[in-house]
Design a protein around this motif. Structure first.
Motif, PDB file in Angstrom:
ATOM      1  N   ALA B 145       0.821  -1.208   0.000  1.00  0.00           N
ATOM      2  CA  ALA B 145       0.000   0.000   0.000  1.00  0.00           C
ATOM      3  C   ALA B 145       0.861   1.267   0.000  1.00  0.00           C
ATOM      4  O   ALA B 145       0.569   2.234  -0.712  1.00  0.00           O
ATOM      5  N   SER B 146       1.931   1.239   0.783  1.00  0.00           N
ATOM      6  CA  SER B 146       2.772   2.440   0.839  1.00  0.00           C
ATOM      7  C   SER B 146       3.512   2.653  -0.472  1.00  0.00           C
ATOM      8  O   SER B 146       3.656   3.790  -0.952  1.00  0.00           O
ATOM      9  N   ARG B 147       3.948   1.587  -1.103  1.00  0.00           N
ATOM     10  CA  ARG B 147       4.612   1.733  -2.403  1.00  0.00           C
ATOM     11  C   ARG B 147       3.642   2.320  -3.437  1.00  0.00           C
ATOM     12  O   ARG B 147       4.039   3.107  -4.295  1.00  0.00           O
ATOM     13  N   TYR B 148       2.409   1.902  -3.316  1.00  0.00           N
ATOM     14  CA  TYR B 148       1.406   2.419  -4.254  1.00  0.00           C
ATOM     15  C   TYR B 148       1.215   3.921  -4.061  1.00  0.00           C
ATOM     16  O   TYR B 148       1.164   4.691  -5.025  1.00  0.00           O
ATOM     17  N   ARG B 149       1.129   4.335  -2.806  1.00  0.00           N
ATOM     18  CA  ARG B 149       0.940   5.775  -2.520  1.00  0.00           C
ATOM     19  C   ARG B 149       2.149   6.581  -2.995  1.00  0.00           C
ATOM     20  O   ARG B 149       2.018   7.645  -3.598  1.00  0.00           O
ATOM     21  N   TYR B 150       3.335   6.069  -2.745  1.00  0.00           N
ATOM     22  CA  TYR B 150       4.541   6.771  -3.207  1.00  0.00           C
ATOM     23  C   TYR B 150       4.531   6.895  -4.726  1.00  0.00           C
ATOM     24  O   TYR B 150       4.878   7.941  -5.284  1.00  0.00           O
ATOM     25  N   ALA B 151       4.143   5.824  -5.377  1.00  0.00           N
ATOM     26  CA  ALA B 151       4.151   5.835  -6.839  1.00  0.00           C
ATOM     27  C   ALA B 151       3.159   6.870  -7.366  1.00  0.00           C
ATOM     28  O   ALA B 151       3.465   7.618  -8.313  1.00  0.00           O
ATOM     29  N   LEU B 152       1.976   6.939  -6.749  1.00  0.00           N
ATOM     30  CA  LEU B 152       0.980   7.927  -7.191  1.00  0.00           C
ATOM     31  C   LEU B 152       1.514   9.355  -6.987  1.00  0.00           C
ATOM     32  O   LEU B 152       1.343  10.221  -7.853  1.00  0.00           O
ATOM     33  N   ASP B 153       2.132   9.543  -5.829  1.00  0.00           N
ATOM     34  CA  ASP B 153       2.660  10.891  -5.548  1.00  0.00           C
ATOM     35  C   ASP B 153       3.695  11.303  -6.585  1.00  0.00           C
ATOM     36  O   ASP B 153       3.726  12.451  -7.038  1.00  0.00           O
ATOM     37  N   ARG B 154       4.529  10.346  -6.947  1.00  0.00           N
ATOM     38  CA  ARG B 154       5.605  10.686  -7.884  1.00  0.00           C
ATOM     39  C   ARG B 154       5.084  10.802  -9.307  1.00  0.00           C
ATOM     40  O   ARG B 154       5.734  11.429 -10.142  1.00  0.00           O
ATOM     41  N   LEU B 155       3.962  10.193  -9.596  1.00  0.00           N
ATOM     42  CA  LEU B 155       3.393  10.319 -10.946  1.00  0.00           C
ATOM     43  C   LEU B 155       2.618  11.627 -11.105  1.00  0.00           C
ATOM     44  O   LEU B 155       2.349  12.075 -12.218  1.00  0.00           O
ATOM     45  N   ARG B 156       2.256  12.177  -9.987  1.00  0.00           N
ATOM     46  CA  ARG B 156       1.434  13.386 -10.049  1.00  0.00           C
ATOM     47  C   ARG B 156       2.194  14.528 -10.725  1.00  0.00           C
ATOM     48  O   ARG B 156       1.628  15.279 -11.501  1.00  0.00           O
ATOM     49  N   GLU B 157       3.458  14.636 -10.423  1.00  0.00           N
ATOM     50  CA  GLU B 157       4.244  15.761 -10.940  1.00  0.00           C
ATOM     51  C   GLU B 157       4.365  15.753 -12.463  1.00  0.00           C
ATOM     52  O   GLU B 157       4.098  16.776 -13.109  1.00  0.00           O
ATOM     53  N   PRO B 158       4.764  14.627 -13.055  1.00  0.00           N
ATOM     54  CA  PRO B 158       4.874  14.653 -14.519  1.00  0.00           C
ATOM     55  C   PRO B 158       3.535  14.863 -15.220  1.00  0.00           C
ATOM     56  O   PRO B 158       3.496  15.289 -16.374  1.00  0.00           O
ATOM     57  N   LEU B 159       2.441  14.577 -14.501  1.00  0.00           N
ATOM     58  CA  LEU B 159       1.129  14.747 -15.128  1.00  0.00           C
ATOM     59  C   LEU B 159       0.588  16.167 -14.952  1.00  0.00           C
ATOM     60  O   LEU B 159      -0.351  16.560 -15.649  1.00  0.00           O
ATOM     61  N   ARG B 160       1.159  16.906 -14.036  1.00  0.00           N
ATOM     62  CA  ARG B 160       0.608  18.231 -13.745  1.00  0.00           C
ATOM     63  C   ARG B 160       0.588  19.147 -14.983  1.00  0.00           C
ATOM     64  O   ARG B 160      -0.427  19.808 -15.234  1.00  0.00           O
ATOM     65  N   PRO B 161       1.652  19.212 -15.788  1.00  0.00           N
ATOM     66  CA  PRO B 161       1.586  20.073 -16.978  1.00  0.00           C
ATOM     67  C   PRO B 161       0.442  19.687 -17.912  1.00  0.00           C
ATOM     68  O   PRO B 161      -0.213  20.548 -18.499  1.00  0.00           O
ATOM     69  N   LEU B 162       0.203  18.401 -18.017  1.00  0.00           N
ATOM     70  CA  LEU B 162      -0.892  17.957 -18.888  1.00  0.00           C
ATOM     71  C   LEU B 162      -2.236  18.412 -18.333  1.00  0.00           C
ATOM     72  O   LEU B 162      -3.114  18.857 -19.072  1.00  0.00           O
ATOM     73  N   TYR B 163      -2.381  18.303 -17.042  1.00  0.00           N
ATOM     74  CA  TYR B 163      -3.620  18.759 -16.410  1.00  0.00           C
ATOM     75  C   TYR B 163      -3.807  20.263 -16.622  1.00  0.00           C
ATOM     76  O   TYR B 163      -4.901  20.724 -16.943  1.00  0.00           O
ATOM     77  N   ASP B 164      -2.715  20.975 -16.435  1.00  0.00           N
ATOM     78  CA  ASP B 164      -2.809  22.425 -16.609  1.00  0.00           C
ATOM     79  C   ASP B 164      -3.208  22.784 -18.041  1.00  0.00           C
ATOM     80  O   ASP B 164      -3.973  23.714 -18.290  1.00  0.00           O
ATOM     81  N   GLU B 165      -2.671  22.001 -18.975  1.00  0.00           N
ATOM     82  CA  GLU B 165      -2.962  22.298 -20.388  1.00  0.00           C
ATOM     83  C   GLU B 165      -4.424  21.999 -20.720  1.00  0.00           C
ATOM     84  O   GLU B 165      -5.070  22.719 -21.470  1.00  0.00           O
ATOM     85  N   LEU B 166      -4.941  20.925 -20.147  1.00  0.00           N
ATOM     86  CA  LEU B 166      -6.298  20.504 -20.473  1.00  0.00           C
ATOM     87  C   LEU B 166      -7.349  21.175 -19.616  1.00  0.00           C
ATOM     88  O   LEU B 166      -8.533  21.094 -19.907  1.00  0.00           O
ATOM     89  N   ARG B 167      -6.881  21.861 -18.554  1.00  0.00           N
ATOM     90  CA  ARG B 167      -7.850  22.485 -17.653  1.00  0.00           C
ATOM     91  C   ARG B 167      -8.581  23.609 -18.408  1.00  0.00           C
ATOM     92  O   ARG B 167      -7.949  24.446 -19.059  1.00  0.00           O
ATOM     93  N   PRO B 168      -9.929  23.636 -18.345  1.00  0.00           N
ATOM     94  CA  PRO B 168     -10.660  24.695 -19.035  1.00  0.00           C
ATOM     95  C   PRO B 168     -10.387  26.053 -18.391  1.00  0.00           C
ATOM     96  O   PRO B 168     -10.419  26.180 -17.174  1.00  0.00           O
ATOM     97  N   SER B 169     -10.070  27.023 -19.204  1.00  0.00           N
ATOM     98  CA  SER B 169      -9.714  28.339 -18.672  1.00  0.00           C
ATOM     99  C   SER B 169     -10.969  29.204 -18.541  1.00  0.00           C
ATOM    100  O   SER B 169     -11.987  28.947 -19.156  1.00  0.00           O
TER     101      SER B 169
END
Lengths: 131, 169
Positions: B145-169
Motif C-alpha cells: 500500500a505504501s509503495r502504491y501511494r509513493y508511486a501515485l505521488d511521484r506520478l502526479r508531478e509529470p502529469l501536472r503540466p498535462l492537467y494544466d494544459e487541459l484544464r478549461p480556462s
C-alpha cells in the motif's frame, strides 16, 4: 481532471491500457506448445484371474476326455485275451518282445510261422567287419 | 485444447504487460516470457492446479525477474539505464489526448523504482487487491500500500503540466 484528487488520478492512469503482447511473440510461444499426444490404443490385458480360469477349464476338458475314452488294453492283456487268433507261443513271444503284438492280430490263420532273425556272425574287433 | 493454449489466450497479455513494466525492456521481457513458457511447457499442471492462475503466473513472472537480476548484476544496471528511455509500455492509440496522457504516464513510470512500478501495475491495470499484490510480490500488505501511494505521488508531478494544459480556462 484533478491531479490532487487521488481517485481522479487513478482513473486517468487507468485510461492508459498496457501494451498487448506482440503478434510475433505470441506466435513464437504458440509454436512451442507441444502437440497433444495421440491416445495409445489400449492393449488387451489378460488378468491373472482369467488366465487361471482358462487353464482350469482346459485341464477339466482334458480330464473329461481322458475319463470318457475307451481304455485300450495293453500289450500283455491283449496277448492273454486273444490266444486263438495268435500264432504259436514262440512267435507270439517273439512278437511281444519286438513290440509288434498288435500286428499279430492281423495275420491270417494259415500264415507260416515266423522265424526268429538269423543270428549274425560276430564282428572282428580289429577290422570292424564281419569276419 | 492444450492447457498452454488457454494460458496463452487468457493470461499472455497480462504477463507481457507486467514483465514489460518490471524490466522496462522489450528484449528482456521476451527472454523472461520465453523462459517462463519453457517452464510451463515442462509442467503445465503448475498453472492448472493453481487456485488463482493469474496470480500464480504474475508471481512466477516476478520471481523470474528477480532471478534474472541476481544472475547478472550488470544487466540490472542496464535496466536502470533502460528505465530512463521510457519504452512504450502502453497500447498505441490514435487518440492524441490519450497518447499524450500515455506519454506522460510512461515518462513518470520510468522515474519510479521497479518495485513501485510493479505495485502500481498490479493495482491499476491488473485490478489486484493489496492482499493479492502482497502475495504476488512476497511483501507485507502495508508495504504494498505504501509503495502504491509513493508511486501515485511521484506520478502526479509529470502529469501536472498535462492537467494544466487541459484544464478549461
Amino acid at each position: 481532471m484533478n491531479p490532487t484528487d487521488p481517485a481522479s488520478l487513478e482513473r486517468d492512469l487507468a485510461r492508459a491500457r498496457p501494451r498487448r503482447m506482440p503478434d510475433d511473440l505470441r506466435a513464437l510461444l504458440a509454436a512451442e506448445i507441444p502437440a497433444p499426444a495421440r491416445p495409445i490404443p489400449a492393449r488387451p490385458r489378460v488378468s491373472w484371474r482369467w488366465a487361471f480360469t482358462g487353464l482350469a477349464a482346459a485341464w477339466a476338458v482334458i480330464l473329461a476326455l481322458h475319463l470318457t475314452e475307451p481304455s485300450i488294453p495293453r500289450t500283455g492283456v491283449l496277448a492273454e485275451n486273444t490266444p486263438a487268433i495268435l500264432p504259436d507261443a514262440p512267435v507270439r513271444q517273439l512278437l511281444a518282445e519286438q513290440h509288434v503284438i498288435r500286428w499279430v492280430a492281423l495275420l491270417p490263420d494259415d500264415a507260416p510261422p515266423l522265424r526268429p532273425p538269423a543270428r549274425r556272425a560276430p564282428m572282428s574287433p580289429l577290422t570292424n567287419r564281419i569276419s | 485444447m492444450h492447457p498452454l493454449e488457454s494460458i496463452l489466450e487468457e493470461h499472455g497479455d497480462a504477463l507481457y504487460g507486467f514483465l514489460l513494466q518490471l524490466t522496462h525492456s522489450e528484449p528482456d521481457t521476451r527472454d523472461l516470457l520465453q523462459e517462463i513458457w519453457r517452464r510451463l511447457a515442462r509442467n503445465p499442471a503448475l498453472v492448472t492446479a493453481a487456485r488463482d492462475p493469474r496470480a500464480f503466473l504474475l508471481r512466477l513472472a516476478r520471481n523470474q525477474f528477480i532471478d534474472s537480476l541476481r544472475r547478472a548484476e550488470t544487466r540490472s544496471k542496464a535496466h536502470e539505464g533502460a528505465a530512463a528511455e521510457a519504452p512504450q509500455v502502453f497500447e498505441p492509440t490514435d487518440d492524441p489526448d490519450l497518447r499524450q496522457l500515455q506519454d506522460s504516464i510512461a515518462f513518470g513510470l520510468a522515474q519510479l523504482p521497479a518495485e513501485q512500478r510493479a505495485v502500481l501495475h498490479l493495482k491499476l491495470w491488473e485490478g489486484q487487491t493489496f492482499e493479492q499484490i502482497a502475495a504476488i510480490l512476497d511483501i507485507p500488505q502495508n508495504t504494498a500500500a505504501s509503495r502504491y501511494r509513493y508511486a501515485l505521488d511521484r506520478l502526479r508531478e509529470p502529469l501536472r503540466p498535462l492537467y494544466d494544459e487541459l484544464r478549461p480556462s
